[in-house]
Design an enzyme around this catalytic site. Sequence first.
Site, PDB file in Angstrom:
ATOM      1  N   PRO A 139       0.838  -1.196   0.000  1.00 33.83           N
ATOM      2  CA  PRO A 139       0.000   0.000   0.000  1.00 33.83           C
ATOM      3  C   PRO A 139       0.877   1.252   0.000  1.00 33.83           C
ATOM      4  O   PRO A 139       1.857   1.323   0.743  1.00 33.83           O
ATOM      5  CB  PRO A 139      -0.793  -0.119   1.305  1.00 33.83           C
ATOM      6  CG  PRO A 139       0.061  -0.965   2.185  1.00 33.83           C
ATOM      7  CD  PRO A 139       0.795  -1.907   1.267  1.00 33.83           C
ATOM      8  N   MET A 140       0.543   2.181  -0.873  1.00 36.55           N
ATOM      9  CA  MET A 140       1.302   3.432  -0.949  1.00 36.55           C
ATOM     10  C   MET A 140       0.314   4.581  -1.057  1.00 36.55           C
ATOM     11  O   MET A 140      -0.391   4.698  -2.079  1.00 36.55           O
ATOM     12  CB  MET A 140       2.237   3.422  -2.166  1.00 36.55           C
ATOM     13  CG  MET A 140       3.277   2.328  -2.109  1.00 36.55           C
ATOM     14  SD  MET A 140       4.294   2.265  -3.602  1.00 36.55           S
ATOM     15  CE  MET A 140       3.156   1.514  -4.770  1.00 36.55           C
ATOM     16  N   ALA A 141       0.228   5.389  -0.002  1.00 34.37           N
ATOM     17  CA  ALA A 141      -0.714   6.506   0.008  1.00 34.37           C
ATOM     18  C   ALA A 141      -0.478   7.413  -1.189  1.00 34.37           C
ATOM     19  O   ALA A 141       0.642   7.814  -1.472  1.00 34.37           O
ATOM     20  CB  ALA A 141      -0.578   7.296   1.307  1.00 34.37           C
TER      21      ALA A 141
ATOM     22  N   GLN B 128      -6.585  -2.103   3.367  1.00 35.93           N
ATOM     23  CA  GLN B 128      -5.882  -1.519   4.501  1.00 35.93           C
ATOM     24  C   GLN B 128      -6.855  -0.623   5.273  1.00 35.93           C
ATOM     25  O   GLN B 128      -7.344   0.367   4.738  1.00 35.93           O
ATOM     26  CB  GLN B 128      -4.682  -0.695   4.043  1.00 35.93           C
ATOM     27  CG  GLN B 128      -3.868  -0.200   5.217  1.00 35.93           C
ATOM     28  CD  GLN B 128      -2.720   0.682   4.792  1.00 35.93           C
ATOM     29  OE1 GLN B 128      -2.915   1.856   4.538  1.00 35.93           O
ATOM     30  NE2 GLN B 128      -1.538   0.094   4.711  1.00 35.93           N
TER      31      GLN B 128
ATOM     32  N   CYS C 275       0.813   5.058  10.176  1.00 38.82           N
ATOM     33  CA  CYS C 275       1.421   5.415   8.895  1.00 38.82           C
ATOM     34  C   CYS C 275       2.233   6.693   9.062  1.00 38.82           C
ATOM     35  O   CYS C 275       1.731   7.677   9.604  1.00 38.82           O
ATOM     36  CB  CYS C 275       0.334   5.605   7.848  1.00 38.82           C
ATOM     37  SG  CYS C 275       0.950   6.124   6.245  1.00 38.82           S
TER      38      CYS C 275
END
Length: 108
Positions: free
Chosen positions: A18-20, A71, A101
């Site tokens: 997961p990558m914001a 997520q 995060c």
Amino acid sequence: MALSSIINTGKVPVLLAPMAGYTDLPFRNVVTKFGVDMVFSEMVADRDLLYDCAKIRKIELGSNYLNTSVQLAGCEPKVMSEAAKLVSDLGAGAIDINMGCPAKKVVG
């Protein structure tokens, strides 16, 4: 396909972390076409999933959840539990609980 199913095949699974700001639904769909075993949604607030309309859920999660780990972020156990049950019932391959995060837009 659930993560346990991938691991049980004996092959090394390929996962998209997961990558914001990057792993939105269109990006995950493109990556999936290249054979990635599991993709992770961007962080989704538990309350947004529970109290926003179904259209928001589809925008955030898509309609094919089988290779998607959702997520979740939240701070109340009861609400997190309800959100986790919802995405599980929708067929998510896994649930990733965000435990802090470091992204500026999250901690800010």
